[in-house]
Design a protein around this motif. Structure first.
Motif, short mmCIF file in Angstrom:
data_model
loop_
_atom_site.label_atom_id
_atom_site.label_comp_id
_atom_site.label_asym_id
_atom_site.label_seq_id
_atom_site.Cartn_x
_atom_site.Cartn_y
_atom_site.Cartn_z
N THR A 119 0.83 -1.22 0.00
CA THR A 119 0.00 0.00 0.00
C THR A 119 0.86 1.27 0.00
O THR A 119 0.42 2.31 -0.46
N LEU A 120 2.08 1.16 0.49
CA LEU A 120 2.98 2.31 0.46
C LEU A 120 3.22 2.75 -0.99
O LEU A 120 3.28 3.96 -1.27
N MET A 121 3.31 1.77 -1.89
CA MET A 121 3.49 2.09 -3.31
C MET A 121 2.16 2.35 -4.01
O MET A 121 2.00 3.31 -4.76
N LEU A 122 1.18 1.47 -3.76
CA LEU A 122 -0.09 1.56 -4.48
C LEU A 122 -0.87 2.82 -4.14
O LEU A 122 -1.62 3.35 -4.96
N SER A 123 -0.71 3.33 -2.92
CA SER A 123 -1.47 4.50 -2.49
C SER A 123 -1.09 5.75 -3.28
O SER A 123 -1.83 6.74 -3.29
N ARG A 124 0.06 5.72 -3.96
CA ARG A 124 0.49 6.88 -4.75
C ARG A 124 -0.44 7.16 -5.92
O ARG A 124 -0.45 8.27 -6.45
N SER A 125 -1.21 6.15 -6.32
CA SER A 125 -2.15 6.36 -7.41
C SER A 125 -3.55 6.72 -6.90
O SER A 125 -4.47 6.92 -7.70
N VAL A 126 -3.70 6.79 -5.58
CA VAL A 126 -4.98 7.18 -4.96
C VAL A 126 -4.94 8.69 -4.69
O VAL A 126 -3.88 9.23 -4.38
N PRO A 127 -6.08 9.39 -4.85
CA PRO A 127 -6.10 10.83 -4.54
C PRO A 127 -5.49 11.10 -3.17
O PRO A 127 -5.74 10.37 -2.21
N GLU A 128 -4.69 12.13 -3.08
CA GLU A 128 -3.90 12.39 -1.87
C GLU A 128 -4.76 12.44 -0.61
O GLU A 128 -4.36 11.93 0.45
N ALA A 129 -5.95 13.02 -0.70
CA ALA A 129 -6.81 13.16 0.47
C ALA A 129 -7.31 11.82 0.99
O ALA A 129 -7.70 11.69 2.15
N GLN A 130 -7.28 10.80 0.11
CA GLN A 130 -7.82 9.49 0.50
C GLN A 130 -6.74 8.44 0.77
O GLN A 130 -7.04 7.32 1.16
N GLN A 131 -5.50 8.80 0.55
CA GLN A 131 -4.42 7.82 0.64
C GLN A 131 -4.33 7.16 2.01
O GLN A 131 -4.26 5.93 2.13
N SER A 132 -4.33 7.94 3.05
CA SER A 132 -4.17 7.41 4.40
C SER A 132 -5.33 6.48 4.76
O SER A 132 -5.12 5.38 5.29
N GLU A 133 -6.55 6.94 4.49
CA GLU A 133 -7.73 6.13 4.82
C GLU A 133 -7.71 4.81 4.06
O GLU A 133 -8.02 3.75 4.61
N TRP A 134 -7.35 4.88 2.75
CA TRP A 134 -7.34 3.68 1.90
C TRP A 134 -6.31 2.68 2.41
O TRP A 134 -6.59 1.49 2.56
N SER A 135 -5.12 3.16 2.73
CA SER A 135 -4.05 2.27 3.19
C SER A 135 -4.39 1.66 4.55
O SER A 135 -4.21 0.46 4.78
N ASP A 136 -4.90 2.50 5.46
CA ASP A 136 -5.21 2.02 6.82
C ASP A 136 -6.25 0.93 6.79
O ASP A 136 -6.17 -0.05 7.57
N ALA A 137 -7.25 1.06 5.90
CA ALA A 137 -8.32 0.06 5.84
C ALA A 137 -7.77 -1.30 5.42
O ALA A 137 -8.13 -2.35 6.00
N LEU A 138 -6.88 -1.31 4.44
CA LEU A 138 -6.32 -2.56 3.97
C LEU A 138 -5.35 -3.17 4.98
O LEU A 138 -5.33 -4.39 5.18
#
Length: 417
Positions: free
Chosen positions: A22-41
């Motif tokens: 997720t450290l790498m994949l989150s870079r393609s997620v909108p910045e505002a949602q990166q933390s939430e997306w990574s934390d959930a997974l």
């Protein structure tokens, strides 16, 4: 695509791997949602690590990995080493946790997003993409049908980018792979079609002509042995393959195709009669064939003028083959080619460039001295001509030896041979 390369996981937990991915994949997620997306997974992975029911943990692991694979974009930010590490980790987790079709489909998902030949970014980091596709290919079992799909993805990407040199090793191994893969006869046939199309593409220079011919011959032999395909289908494919061979530049020696075409039952077919003309006929024979088979030329998209030019070059080579170590007059060449004498030198230069003949033009003598010439076929007439030439050479050498044995003051010099 020849070396098996599968990452070996250390003793980390699913949470560790998920955090890394997720450290790498989150870079393609909108910045505002990166933390939430990574934390959930990561939270989902932690829960799975704590699951005591092995079957339930395995099922949830596969569900999480499917989300991670689906979240992988075709274009990633990061260094080549980071991107290759990401795909290798995902690939290894998939191989460890999935089997059969589920494993293959997820590997193909990774291959497709990375190797999309229609993407605007197809040429970006192409070498990295080829390396990762090779890793994905080798991660699959040797008999997996998905290996064929990964190979075809690789083939399309290399072709689009014009990086033909990266195909060499894969093409050398393809006959062995086709025998191993659990795929249908039609899929193998389609794969060989794709290879043929790529090898005749604009990015394949003259150095690939031999490889293109070898694959055309391989394809014909495959069709001859593959009786699960209908006769009509095999004949239609063979016609297309032969048309491709006729289009290959600087390829003139086609005798090797004759036997395999006979085994395909092509005798009497117009395309086989054209092959016979190229192997042993003349330009006049081709003109007669073309006048009767315009429909065939149109069907397989063959250029009659280009074929006519090839036949004239072959006629000139055949004339020269009968005159090695001697001279051929411009008048003889013009008669054989059915051209004006003013055009002879241009035709001789072309046949030399085609690699069919070597020799020296003499404008003063209006002749061409032949040093070497290619034979289209080597049968009884050619063996007889060779025997006659060797006999002449033998007599010349014997005369020379006899002369050398005569005392110097008693020799009478003449011309030998």
């Amino acid at each position: 695509m020849s070396t098996d390369l599968v990452s070996v996981l250390d003793d980390g937990t699913l949470r560790d791997y998920t955090e890394e991915l997720t450290l790498m994949l989150s870079r393609s997620v909108p910045e505002a949602q990166q933390s939430e997306w990574s934390d959930a997974l990561v939270k989902e992975a932690t829960t799975i690590d704590e699951e005591t029911d092995a079957d339930a943990a395995a099922q949830k692991t596969r569900a999480l990995l499917t989300k991670l694979v689906d979240a992988t974009p075709g274009t990633l930010e990061g260094t080549d080493r980071e991107i290759e590490g990401l795909f290798n980790l995902l690939m290894t987790l998939v191989v460890r946790n999935f089997q059969g079709e589920e494993q293959g489909s997820r590997i193909m998902r990774l291959a497709n997003i990375l190797g999309d030949a229609q993407s605007d970014s197809a040429a970006e980091r192409s070498i990295l993409k080829y390396r990762i596709l090779a890793n994905l290919f080798n991660a699959l079992p040797a008999t997996s049908a998905y290996r064929l799909e990964v190979f075809e993805t690789f083939l399309k990407l290399v072709s689009v980018n014009g990086d033909m040199e990266y195909l060499q090793t894969a093409l050398d191994s393809l006959p062995t792979w086709l025998a191993q893969w659990n795929v249908s006869a039609e899929q193998k046939n389609t794969c060989l079609d794709m290879v043929s199309d790529v090898l005749q593409g604009p990015d394949c220079g003259p150095e690939w002509v031999t490889k293109a011919f070898q694959y055309s011959l391989l394809h014909l032999r495959y069709l001859a042995k593959e009786t699960s395909l209908s006769n009509d289908h095999r004949k239609a494919e063979a016609e297309k393959i032969l048309a491709n061979v006729f289009r290959l530049p600087k390829l003139f020696e086609l005798e090797e195709l004759m036997n395999v075409c006979v085994s395909l039952g092509l005798e009497g077919e117009p395309i086989f009669l054209l092959l016979k003309v190229f192997v042993a006929g003349t330009h006049a024979d081709f003109a007669q064939w073309a006048s009767q088979n315009q429909v065939v030329l149109d069907r397989v998209s063959l250029d009659a003028d280009a074929l006519s030019r090839k036949m004239r070059l072959l006629d000139l080579a055949s004339l020269c083959a009968r005159s090695v170590s001697s001279e051929v007059s411009y008048a003889e060449i013009a008669q054989v080619l059915d051209v004006d004498q003013e055009e002879v030198e241009a035709w001789v230069i072309d046949v030399i460039r085609a690699g069919l003949v070597s020799g020296k033009l003499s404008q003063v003598k209006q002749s061409f001295r032949v040093y070497r010439s290619t034979h289209r076929a080597f049968e009884k007439p050619q063996w007889e001509a060779l025997e006659q030439r060797l006999t002449q050479w033998q007599k010349s050498i014997q005369n020379l030896i006899s002369t050398l044995k005569i005392p110097r003051g008693h020799r009478q010099y003449g011309t030998y041979g």
